[in-house]
Design a protein around this motif. Structure first.
Motif, PDB file in Angstrom:
ATOM      1  N   GLN A 179      54.410 -54.351   4.952  1.00 37.64           N
ATOM      2  CA  GLN A 179      55.548 -53.902   5.346  1.00 37.64           C
ATOM      3  C   GLN A 179      55.184 -52.644   6.110  1.00 37.64           C
ATOM      4  N   ASP A 180      54.238 -51.877   5.900  1.00 40.13           N
ATOM      5  CA  ASP A 180      53.832 -50.623   6.645  1.00 40.13           C
ATOM      6  C   ASP A 180      53.247 -51.225   8.092  1.00 40.13           C
ATOM      7  N   LEU A 181      52.696 -51.802   7.821  1.00 42.29           N
ATOM      8  CA  LEU A 181      51.754 -52.573   9.157  1.00 42.29           C
ATOM      9  C   LEU A 181      52.808 -53.297   9.994  1.00 42.29           C
ATOM     10  N   TYR A 182      54.016 -53.813   9.492  1.00 40.55           N
ATOM     11  CA  TYR A 182      54.922 -54.670  10.329  1.00 40.55           C
ATOM     12  C   TYR A 182      55.718 -53.334  10.905  1.00 40.55           C
ATOM     13  N   ALA A 183      56.116 -52.313  10.246  1.00 40.24           N
ATOM     14  CA  ALA A 183      56.915 -51.124  10.925  1.00 40.24           C
ATOM     15  C   ALA A 183      55.859 -50.385  11.935  1.00 40.24           C
ATOM     16  N   LEU A 184      54.744 -50.454  11.711  1.00 37.41           N
ATOM     17  CA  LEU A 184      53.684 -49.685  12.600  1.00 37.41           C
ATOM     18  C   LEU A 184      53.650 -50.735  14.064  1.00 37.41           C
ATOM     19  N   GLY A 185      54.015 -51.938  13.970  1.00 37.99           N
ATOM     20  CA  GLY A 185      53.935 -52.780  14.992  1.00 37.99           C
ATOM     21  C   GLY A 185      52.438 -53.352  15.187  1.00 37.99           C
ATOM     22  N   ILE A 186      51.663 -53.536  14.095  1.00 39.06           N
ATOM     23  CA  ILE A 186      50.456 -54.078  13.990  1.00 39.06           C
ATOM     24  C   ILE A 186      50.443 -55.615  13.667  1.00 39.06           C
ATOM     25  N   ALA A 187      51.260 -55.889  12.542  1.00 42.78           N
ATOM     26  CA  ALA A 187      51.548 -57.127  12.265  1.00 42.78           C
ATOM     27  C   ALA A 187      52.992 -57.737  12.981  1.00 42.78           C
ATOM     28  N   ASP A 188      52.849 -58.845  13.446  1.00 44.30           N
ATOM     29  CA  ASP A 188      54.129 -59.348  14.152  1.00 44.30           C
ATOM     30  C   ASP A 188      55.200 -59.826  13.182  1.00 44.30           C
ATOM     31  N   ASP A 189      54.866 -60.236  11.987  1.00 40.40           N
ATOM     32  CA  ASP A 189      55.736 -60.675  11.020  1.00 40.40           C
ATOM     33  C   ASP A 189      55.064 -60.592   9.390  1.00 40.40           C
ATOM     34  N   VAL A 190      55.792 -60.619   8.651  1.00 36.43           N
ATOM     35  CA  VAL A 190      55.447 -60.355   7.203  1.00 36.43           C
ATOM     36  C   VAL A 190      55.965 -61.946   6.478  1.00 36.43           C
ATOM     37  N   ILE A 191      54.884 -62.637   6.019  1.00 36.38           N
ATOM     38  CA  ILE A 191      55.296 -63.903   5.446  1.00 36.38           C
ATOM     39  C   ILE A 191      55.568 -63.995   3.898  1.00 36.38           C
ATOM     40  N   GLU A 192      56.824 -64.136   3.448  1.00 39.44           N
ATOM     41  CA  GLU A 192      57.170 -63.925   2.270  1.00 39.44           C
ATOM     42  C   GLU A 192      56.284 -65.143   1.408  1.00 39.44           C
TER      43      GLU A 192
END
Length: 318
Positions: free
Chosen positions: A252-265
């Motif tokens: 979730q942190d990485l997505y908020a920081l723009g590093i990850a493009d999506d979090v897969i549930e």
């Protein structure tokens, strides 16, 4: 059940109580269906609340759980066909990184990833998923082959880090990872990476410079493992939970920081609870993303990739 973590003990106790009542019903013939249903309802509620409120350290623990799908299991689940390729054409074949050519959704792709073992013997053979420079050179060889023949590349990241031993340093560990970073930045074919468990340091980054970065819900990705960071910052590796809180390493942190493009549930409780379902979720995401990237001209793809990594770390002071 032997792999349950400390914070999962309340769930374990409820499951044991349910099993005890069900066994009693079979032996005695007494109808306790209502009580079992209430306990099951309580278990479902507790499970949802528990996994929704995990600390960063608890997420790190889940990412390390035995039973999470490995790269070879993802390959088996998402590919209609697959041929594994070996060797770096320089020194040897590194079992900590696997790769080859497969068909995903009818499309030829190259797939590469870190490979951990399922037991002690296999983990020793795979070096616990910590690659030598030979593994990164094998990965680069396969990526350049994919570029030559116009195949997209899918990468699976799951490593505590590159192998830090003397043998790896003697054969150019840092140079091999750095070369991968440079070459992946300009690779003239679509690239996708899935962080499926641990994403530690340059060992993870050596397969991670891609057009799309997807991270599983309980996976982590960081310049260093929390225990190692704690050993440096506070001279105490047992402060790993404290380090995890400050490092922003969760999905979730990485997505908020723009590093990850999506979090897969992930399935409730983690990918290890339902590996088949997890693999199917990843397969659908891979096919969808391959279709999306296939529409982009290579020049646009490279330009977007450049902008993506240039923008990382951008911030505004107030």
């Amino acid at each position: 059940m032997a792999n349950e973590l400390d914070f999962e003990r309340p769930l374990l106790e409820l499951r044991a109580k349910i099993a005890e009542l069900q066994n009693f019903m079979k032996q005695s013939g007494v109808d306790l269906t209502g009580e079992v249903a209430k306990l099951q309802e309580r278990l479902d509620e507790l499970s949802k609340s528990l996994y929704q409120e995990l600390t960063p350290w608890q997420r790190v623990q889940l990412a390390r759980q035995p039973g999470r799908p490995t790269t070879l299991e993802y390959i088996e689940g998402i590919c209609e066909e697959f041929v594994e390729l070996h060797g770096d054409r320089t020194f040897r074949d590194d079992p900590a990184i696997v790769g080859g050519i497969g068909l995903v959704g009818g499309r030829p792709v190259t797939i590469i990833g870190h490979q951990k073992g399922r037991d002690t013997k296999e983990n020793i053979y795979r070096n616990f998923g910590m690659a030598h420079p030979d593994g990164y050179r094998k990965a680069l060889r396969l990526m350049k082959q994919a570029e030559k023949f116009g195949r997209p590349v899918i990468l699976f990241i799951d490593t505590a880090g590159a192998y830090p031993g003397m043998s790896a340093e003697e054969r150019g560990q840092s140079e091999a990872i750095a070369r991968n970073l440079r070459e992946m930045a300009g690779l003239r074919t679509p690239t996708i990476s899935f962080i499926t468990g641990e994403g530690g340091s340059g060992g993870a980054l050596g397969l991670g410079v891609t057009d799309r970065i997807f991270i599983l819900q309980y996976a982590w990705y960081s310049v260093i493992a929390p225990e190692s960071a704690a050993a440096i910052l506070w001279k105490d590796s047992t402060q790993g939970p404290r380090a995890a809180e400050t490092m922003k390493i969760s999905a979730q942190d990485l997505y908020a920081l723009g590093i990850a493009d999506d979090v897969i549930e992930e399935p409730l409780g983690g990918a290890q609870k339902d590996p088949k379902r997890m693999i199917e979720i990843v397969r659908r995401k891979a096919v969808e993303t391959l279709d999306e990237l296939a529409q982009l001209p290579i020049a646009d793809l490279l330009s977007a990739r450049y902008d993506k990594y240039r923008d990382m770390g951008t911030f505004t002071e107030r």
